[in-house]
Design a protein around this motif. Structure first.
Motif, PDB file in Angstrom:
ATOM      1  N   GLN A 140       0.967  -1.371  -0.059  1.00  0.00           N
ATOM      2  CA  GLN A 140       0.112   0.270  -0.290  1.00  0.00           C
ATOM      3  C   GLN A 140       0.752   1.232  -0.092  1.00  0.00           C
ATOM      4  O   GLN A 140       1.706   1.511   0.436  1.00  0.00           O
ATOM      5  N   LEU A 141       0.460   2.388  -0.234  1.00  0.00           N
ATOM      6  CA  LEU A 141       1.065   3.185  -0.747  1.00  0.00           C
ATOM      7  C   LEU A 141       2.026   4.476   0.907  1.00  0.00           C
ATOM      8  O   LEU A 141       2.366   4.564   1.012  1.00  0.00           O
ATOM      9  N   GLU A 142       0.327   4.906   1.180  1.00  0.00           N
ATOM     10  CA  GLU A 142       0.920   5.025   2.182  1.00  0.00           C
ATOM     11  C   GLU A 142       1.292   4.658   3.411  1.00  0.00           C
ATOM     12  O   GLU A 142       0.769   3.315   3.874  1.00  0.00           O
ATOM     13  N   LEU A 143       2.242   4.919   4.265  1.00  0.00           N
ATOM     14  CA  LEU A 143       2.654   4.151   5.183  1.00  0.00           C
ATOM     15  C   LEU A 143       1.780   3.927   6.563  1.00  0.00           C
ATOM     16  O   LEU A 143       1.145   5.251   6.269  1.00  0.00           O
ATOM     17  N   ASN A 144       2.525   3.731   7.492  1.00  0.00           N
ATOM     18  CA  ASN A 144       1.799   2.926   8.863  1.00  0.00           C
ATOM     19  C   ASN A 144       1.861   4.860   9.781  1.00  0.00           C
ATOM     20  O   ASN A 144       2.819   5.070   9.415  1.00  0.00           O
ATOM     21  N   ALA A 145       1.195   5.272  10.579  1.00  0.00           N
ATOM     22  CA  ALA A 145       0.887   6.008  11.010  1.00  0.00           C
ATOM     23  C   ALA A 145      -0.662   5.574  12.029  1.00  0.00           C
ATOM     24  O   ALA A 145      -1.376   6.002  12.102  1.00  0.00           O
ATOM     25  N   THR A 146      -0.054   6.507  13.245  1.00  0.00           N
ATOM     26  CA  THR A 146      -0.914   6.678  14.066  1.00  0.00           C
ATOM     27  C   THR A 146      -0.750   8.266  14.960  1.00  0.00           C
ATOM     28  O   THR A 146       0.424   8.595  15.165  1.00  0.00           O
ATOM     29  N   VAL A 147      -2.203   8.902  15.362  1.00  0.00           N
ATOM     30  CA  VAL A 147      -2.011   9.842  16.240  1.00  0.00           C
ATOM     31  C   VAL A 147      -2.788   9.367  17.642  1.00  0.00           C
ATOM     32  O   VAL A 147      -3.995   9.485  17.377  1.00  0.00           O
ATOM     33  N   ALA A 148      -2.986   9.414  18.973  1.00  0.00           N
ATOM     34  CA  ALA A 148      -3.431   9.629  19.631  1.00  0.00           C
ATOM     35  C   ALA A 148      -3.024  10.207  20.489  1.00  0.00           C
ATOM     36  O   ALA A 148      -1.972  10.754  21.055  1.00  0.00           O
ATOM     37  N   GLN A 149      -4.086  10.863  21.205  1.00  0.00           N
ATOM     38  CA  GLN A 149      -4.498  11.568  22.464  1.00  0.00           C
ATOM     39  C   GLN A 149      -4.700  11.393  23.570  1.00  0.00           C
ATOM     40  O   GLN A 149      -6.350  11.475  23.410  1.00  0.00           O
ATOM     41  N   TRP A 150      -4.252  11.437  24.714  1.00  0.00           N
ATOM     42  CA  TRP A 150      -4.906  11.553  26.544  1.00  0.00           C
ATOM     43  C   TRP A 150      -5.111  12.540  26.758  1.00  0.00           C
ATOM     44  O   TRP A 150      -4.164  13.571  27.072  1.00  0.00           O
ATOM     45  N   ASP A 151      -6.415  12.583  27.320  1.00  0.00           N
ATOM     46  CA  ASP A 151      -7.412  13.824  27.847  1.00  0.00           C
ATOM     47  C   ASP A 151      -6.520  13.057  28.820  1.00  0.00           C
ATOM     48  O   ASP A 151      -7.323  12.114  29.817  1.00  0.00           O
ATOM     49  N   ALA A 152      -5.914  13.407  30.018  1.00  0.00           N
ATOM     50  CA  ALA A 152      -5.430  12.821  31.252  1.00  0.00           C
ATOM     51  C   ALA A 152      -6.568  13.728  31.673  1.00  0.00           C
ATOM     52  O   ALA A 152      -6.958  12.567  33.745  1.00  0.00           O
ATOM     53  N   GLU A 153      -7.511  15.033  32.331  1.00  0.00           N
ATOM     54  CA  GLU A 153      -8.363  15.361  32.840  1.00  0.00           C
ATOM     55  C   GLU A 153      -9.762  14.358  32.778  1.00  0.00           C
ATOM     56  O   GLU A 153     -10.549  14.103  34.267  1.00  0.00           O
ATOM     57  N   ARG A 154      -9.847  13.761  31.988  1.00  0.00           N
ATOM     58  CA  ARG A 154     -10.896  12.358  31.427  1.00  0.00           C
ATOM     59  C   ARG A 154     -10.644  11.594  31.823  1.00  0.00           C
ATOM     60  O   ARG A 154     -11.671  10.619  31.354  1.00  0.00           O
ATOM     61  N   ALA A 155      -9.670  11.403  31.280  1.00  0.00           N
ATOM     62  CA  ALA A 155      -9.148  10.075  30.644  1.00  0.00           C
ATOM     63  C   ALA A 155      -9.758   9.025  29.580  1.00  0.00           C
ATOM     64  O   ALA A 155     -10.884   7.970  29.880  1.00  0.00           O
ATOM     65  N   GLN A 156      -9.486   9.994  28.685  1.00  0.00           N
ATOM     66  CA  GLN A 156     -10.202   9.467  27.720  1.00  0.00           C
ATOM     67  C   GLN A 156      -9.326   9.532  26.469  1.00  0.00           C
ATOM     68  O   GLN A 156      -8.285  10.413  26.954  1.00  0.00           O
ATOM     69  N   LEU A 157      -8.388   8.605  25.470  1.00  0.00           N
ATOM     70  CA  LEU A 157      -8.136   8.357  24.499  1.00  0.00           C
ATOM     71  C   LEU A 157      -9.227   8.865  22.500  1.00  0.00           C
ATOM     72  O   LEU A 157      -9.269   8.051  22.607  1.00  0.00           O
ATOM     73  N   THR A 158      -8.002   9.443  21.954  1.00  0.00           N
ATOM     74  CA  THR A 158      -8.951   9.183  20.675  1.00  0.00           C
ATOM     75  C   THR A 158      -7.410   9.128  20.223  1.00  0.00           C
ATOM     76  O   THR A 158      -6.959   9.976  19.732  1.00  0.00           O
ATOM     77  N   VAL A 159      -7.808   7.932  19.416  1.00  0.00           N
ATOM     78  CA  VAL A 159      -7.010   7.673  18.483  1.00  0.00           C
ATOM     79  C   VAL A 159      -7.659   8.222  17.126  1.00  0.00           C
ATOM     80  O   VAL A 159      -8.355   7.071  16.381  1.00  0.00           O
TER      81      VAL A 159
END
Length: 784
Positions: free
Chosen positions: A198-217
């Motif tokens: 596949q042309l696109e290389l693997n990548a991930t952006v992960a955001q951790w909200d420490a106050e709410r203990a929530q993860l967005t990926v």
């Protein structure tokens, strides 16, 4: 009755409002102008840089990972190891034996060991070098024979003999079938391991909200739902604390059809660092993540009558699976299941083995599970045809199935356009007039193939519908499709827009798509096994019909008429036989008057009769509809170098109803092009577990110079279960490419090559051996 139904299926359905017309992709402008944001393009101010430290050995016990020095370096914010995860993972619930970062043992060279997050690239690289790793090597096994040797070191203690899965299936009296045959042949075939490229290389952006203990990926995944489940499992989080978003994806082909280690690693780093981490893999690391098509050895025996009927099949398939389970259980089952449903077969015996080795794990790849066995099957059919003096087209036609048809292994076939596919490529290629009459070194070959339109039973069985689509209508008169279906370049968002526009008779410009955001869109099982067109398309169809019903009721109330009296014309509606009418804006106003914003839902699940039989493994291969394809290839062989030039390819694909002929043709051409790479050039290779071709210079995908004209004919068999009759369009055409190429090479040279890829060195060696044999035969004849 069957004859009448078949005759009707031969006539392609005419274009209607938006279905059957070549439509540009709704996201095409963003892609061609560069406005499309892929994961690596996402703006992430202040994001930390993630990097993965990998195992330098192929097999060993981890004695120590010490990050003390690394954490003391300026700019280094976090280091994580396998101990930072709560559980192992794997796409199949009953086969989860991989950790995002190796824990206790490493099982392939390049397996992730630890990961770092730092303020910038230089700090991250310094941290990688500063982590101290101690591993006691263990014996490693890089091939099936070594791994299966008695006394071989086990990769997983609960898998004796390094055997991941053995499959034994018997349908009908195989021995009686062979006894009834006029010719029985047995041959062995080898297919190299291949990668997706596949042309696109693997990548991930992960955001951790420490106050709410929530993860967005945000990640490159084809299966946001599976990734969501796996993040919760491996990180020990409640699913409600996670949001997964799929941006634009630059190709998947199955590489991203299961959650991948770097996605969990990025999330763990973000949590450990208390912020945002962007993790991008290099091309070499993407090859190490792998999940490609496994190296496969097939022993195949087929019996055939003098009329060309297949009386019995006996197949043994051994796959080199790599270090972890992944999709392996399903892959080895597919290899046997799809021996059926293409032809009528008298009896089938199947034995399959999936073996663990100390190499990057294999997984699903376009045409999952069936490509390598189809190469063997079609190649042996050609040899049988030659032995009986039959044309290859005659043999295929002698074994055609007539729907509705139930296979020996309980797969239901409701539509089959293979007869029309055969007619189309035979005619377009000039087969009858040209075969056997081409100049020296040129040849024609043909083959057939098929594939599923989604798996009838999902991997993660929850009892929920297979597909859910929500439609939202608000004051502006715009309709928003909310779907969890992942558009990975195949055009699924466009297809859903067309379906909704078709039902409502509205312009596509009035419809927008919001896709694959777990905080906004309904759950969808993902883009795999060509399920989206069939399953999500049906859900969109039902949602649009539900919305139309609501709008008709509102219009009838406003017009003072019965619903049955209102004619729906899209941008307006009227009372039949009168001048009373409303434009679309007025209908929307009437519909929103009592309750405001409207949201309607459409769902779809496969009917019980398509979900397979009751034997072990029966769910694999079951589907709501099978696609069919036939192909002819013309090649030219250079006898001095062994180089093969493909001059022309003709493919006919039965896609049910071509909802968007432009997109379908592109998908068929893409499948054929990928098959060409596997046939002639693509092959992963290792030295003591070290990948030798982890780049696009050494791993040879076909270039523009290698790509021949691909003539595509779309056959519309109109499946009774598909949305507007549609079914799979992007995988079935791949399976027939390698055997068609091999058959064309045989026609050009007289050689039957049973190993893929058919590279110049392999072909040249065979040509030299052929000449030696000819000289030896001539010398013997002269002496006698």
């Amino acid at each position: 009755m069957k004859a009448d139904a078949t005759a009707a299926a031969r006539e392609a359905a005419p274009p209607t409002h938006s279905i059957g017309l070549p439509q540009p992709l709704v996201d095409g402008i963003e892609k061609v102008t560069g406005r499309a944001r892929y994961t690596a393009d996402l703006p992430c101010p202040g994001a930390l840089v993630g990097r993965i430290g990998r195992s330098p050995v192929a097999h060993g016990v981890i004695r120590r990972i010490d990050a003390t020095r690394a954490l003391a370096l300026p700019g280094v914010r976090a280091v994580v190891t396998g101990q930072d995860f709560a559980a192992p993972y794997g796409v199949i619930p009953i086969a989860q034996n991989e950790w995002p970062l190796a824990r206790d043992r490493v099982r392939y060279r390049g397996e992730p060991l630890f990961a770092v997050a730092a303020d910038h690239v230089d700090a991250a690289d310094a941290a990688l070098a500063a982590v101290v790793v101690e591993i006691d090597p263990l014996p490693a096994h890089f091939d099936v024979d070594s791994a299966r040797t008695p006394g071989a070191t086990l990769l997983h203690e609960d898998k004796p003999g390094n055997l991941e899965r053995r499959v034994e299936q018997d349908f009908g009296d195989v021995e009686a079938g062979f006894a009834a045959a006029d010719l029985v042949l047995e041959r062995e075939f080898d297919c190299a391991e291949v990668a997706h490229g596949q042309l696109e290389l693997n990548a991930t952006v992960a955001q951790w909200d420490a106050e709410r203990a929530q993860l967005t990926v945000h990640s490159v995944t084809q299966v946001p739902y599976y990734l969501h489940l796996t993040l919760a499992q491996t990180l020990g989080l409640d699913s409600a604390a996670i949001r997964v978003v799929k941006p634009f994806v630059g190709g998947g082909f199955g590489h991203r059809v299961e959650p991948l280690n770097f996605e969990m690693v990025a999330a763990a780093l973000a949590r450990a660092a208390g912020g945002t981490v962007k993790l991008e893999l290099t091309r070499e690391e993407t090859f190490l993540t792998h999940r490609g098509r496994p190296a496969t050895h097939t022993r195949l025996k087929i019996g055939m009558t003098k009329q060309g009927r297949i009386s019995a099949v006996d197949a043994e398939v051994v796959q080199r699976g790599g270090a972890f389970a992944g999709y392996g259980l399903v892959t080895i089952l597919y290899a046997g299941a799809l021996l059926h449903a293409l032809y009528s077969v008298g009896a089938v015996r199947y034995r399959g083995e999936r073996v663990y080795t100390n190499l990057p794990p294999c997984g699903a790849m376009r045409g999952h599970g069936a490509v390598n066995v189809r190469f063997a099957f079609e190649s042996l059919l050609d040899e049988l045809a030659e032995g009986l003096g039959l044309d290859p087209f005659v043999v295929r036609r002698a074994n055609l199935i007539a729907p509705p048809y139930r296979t020996l292994n309980d797969l239901q076939v409701n539509s089959c356009g293979l007869p029309q596919c055969l007619d189309a490529v035979e005619r377009a290629s000039g087969w009858q007039a040209r075969r056997g009459r081409l100049p020296p070194g040129r040849g024609l070959g043909m083959a057939c193939s098929h594939y599923v339109s989604g798996s009838a039973k999902p991997v993660h069985w929850s009892g929920e519908p297979h597909a859910v689509v929500n439609l939202k209508l608000d004051f502006d008169g715009g309709i928003t499709i909310l779907t969890g279906a992942a558009d990975i370049g195949q055009g699924s968002s466009t297809l859903l827009t067309q379906i909704v526009a078709e039902v409502l008779l509205l312009p596509m410009g009035r419809i927008r798509v919001v896709a694959t955001d777990s905080a906004l869109t309904p759950k969808d099982n993902g883009s795999y096994s060509s399920r989206v067109s069939f399953m999500v398309g049906n859900a969109a169809l039902r949602a649009a019909e539900a919305l139309k019903a609501v709008l008709l009721e509102a219009a009838a109330r406003r017009l003072g008429a019965a619903v049955t009296e209102v004619e729906w014309l899209g941008e307006r509606c009227s009372v039949a036989g009168t001048e009373r009418h409303l434009d679309f804006a007025q209908v929307v106003q009437a519909a929103l008057a009592d309750q405001g914003t409207l949201t309607v839902k459409g769902t779809w699940s496969t009917p019980p009769e398509t979900q397979g039989g009751r034997f072990r493994g029966a769910a694999v291969g079951s589907t709501a509809g099978f696609s069919y394809a036939a192909q002819v290839v013309e090649v030219e062989v250079d006898p001095e170098t062994g180089a093969v030039r493909v001059l022309q390819m003709w493919v006919a694909h039965d896609c049910g109803r071509a909802l968007n002929p432009l997109a379908v043709q592109g998908q068929v051409q893409g499948a054929v092009w990928m098959g060409l790479g596997q046939a002639l050039s693509e092959e992963t290779q290792y030295h003591e577990g070290l990948p030798l071709r982890p780049n696009f210079l050494d791993y040879r995908v076909p270039t523009f110079a290698d790509s021949p004209p691909i003539d595509v004919t779309l056959v519309e068999s109109i499946d009774p279960l598909g949305p507007f009759g549609a079914k799979e369009a992007s995988e079935g055409g791949l399976h027939s490419v390698p055997p068609a190429v091999a058959a064309a090479i045989h026609d050009a040279t007289g050689l039957r090559l049973r190993t893929l890829p058919i590279t110049p060195d392999r072909l040249l060696e065979a040509l030299h051996q052929q000449r030696r044999d000819e000289r030896l035969a001539a010398a013997r004849a002269a002496r006698s």
